[in-house]
Design an enzyme around this catalytic site. Sequence first.
Site, short mmCIF file in Angstrom:
data_model
loop_
_atom_site.label_atom_id
_atom_site.label_comp_id
_atom_site.label_asym_id
_atom_site.label_seq_id
_atom_site.Cartn_x
_atom_site.Cartn_y
_atom_site.Cartn_z
N HIS A 1 6.58 -0.34 1.67
CA HIS A 1 8.04 -0.36 1.86
C HIS A 1 8.63 1.05 1.75
O HIS A 1 9.59 1.38 2.43
CB HIS A 1 8.71 -1.24 0.81
N GLY B 1 7.37 -8.78 -6.52
CA GLY B 1 7.50 -7.34 -6.33
C GLY B 1 8.74 -7.03 -5.51
O GLY B 1 9.17 -7.84 -4.69
N CYS C 1 7.02 -11.72 1.60
CA CYS C 1 7.90 -10.61 1.26
C CYS C 1 9.32 -11.14 1.13
O CYS C 1 9.74 -11.97 1.94
CB CYS C 1 7.82 -9.56 2.37
N LEU C 2 10.05 -10.65 0.14
CA LEU C 2 11.43 -11.11 -0.05
C LEU C 2 12.32 -10.71 1.13
O LEU C 2 13.36 -11.32 1.35
CB LEU C 2 12.00 -10.56 -1.36
N HIS D 1 1.43 -3.32 -1.07
CA HIS D 1 2.50 -3.92 -0.25
C HIS D 1 3.84 -3.23 -0.54
O HIS D 1 4.55 -2.82 0.37
CB HIS D 1 2.57 -5.43 -0.55
N GLU D 2 4.15 -3.08 -1.83
CA GLU D 2 5.43 -2.46 -2.20
C GLU D 2 5.47 -0.99 -1.81
O GLU D 2 6.51 -0.48 -1.40
CB GLU D 2 5.70 -2.62 -3.71
N GLN E 1 14.55 -2.31 -0.39
CA GLN E 1 14.92 -3.69 -0.07
C GLN E 1 16.31 -4.05 -0.58
O GLN E 1 16.91 -5.02 -0.14
CB GLN E 1 13.89 -4.67 -0.64
ZN ZN Z 1 7.82 -6.79 0.70
#
Ligand code: ZN
Length: 180
Positions: free
Chosen positions: A150, A46, A104-105, A146-147, A51
């Site tokens: 953000h 995701g 998370c990235l 989660h996304e 991000q």
């Molecule tokens: Zn994330």
Amino acid sequence: MTIMPIIEAPDPSLRRISATVAAVDDGLRRLMDDMLATMYAAPGIGLAAIQVDVPKRVLVIDLQRRAEPVEEGAEPIEVREPRYFVDPEIVWASDEVGAYNEGCLSVPELFGDVIRPLRIRARWLDYDGAAREEEMDGLLATCLQHEMDHLDGILFYDHLSKLKRDMIVKKLTKRQKLAA
Ligand SMILES: [Zn+2]
């Protein structure tokens, strides 16, 4: 398609609140294509636009589950199922919650058990700008929540205890110092 650089925490730009999109045009579709390519390259399941430094309420998800090969002994086949969410909203969440070990990235190589509703009903605009509404559970429900965090400047470790959160931020800061 362009692979975009991913912002890493604790960069304060990840704390920005993303703006509503309202209309899906070719420019936004290009962004979603680039985001998907960036996510696959990372690799991750995701990615939210913030991000990659775009403060818009847009995110992409692909759980990339692996299907059993047709031939015995062959490599499992990666099934690509990209999903695009523009201006997502959660319209219902179950009282029943569960923990999932999230990563998370933007928080490389660090993980934490986050408790969230197990089922949600969400509403969003898709790649073509069409309104969609769906009930989901499992990893998809976790990943979408989660996304969506953000988009409001929230990171998964904000949901953890202060002790765990401080530990993650310390590791991230150290990592950035080493990289600089
Ligand atoms: Zn994330």
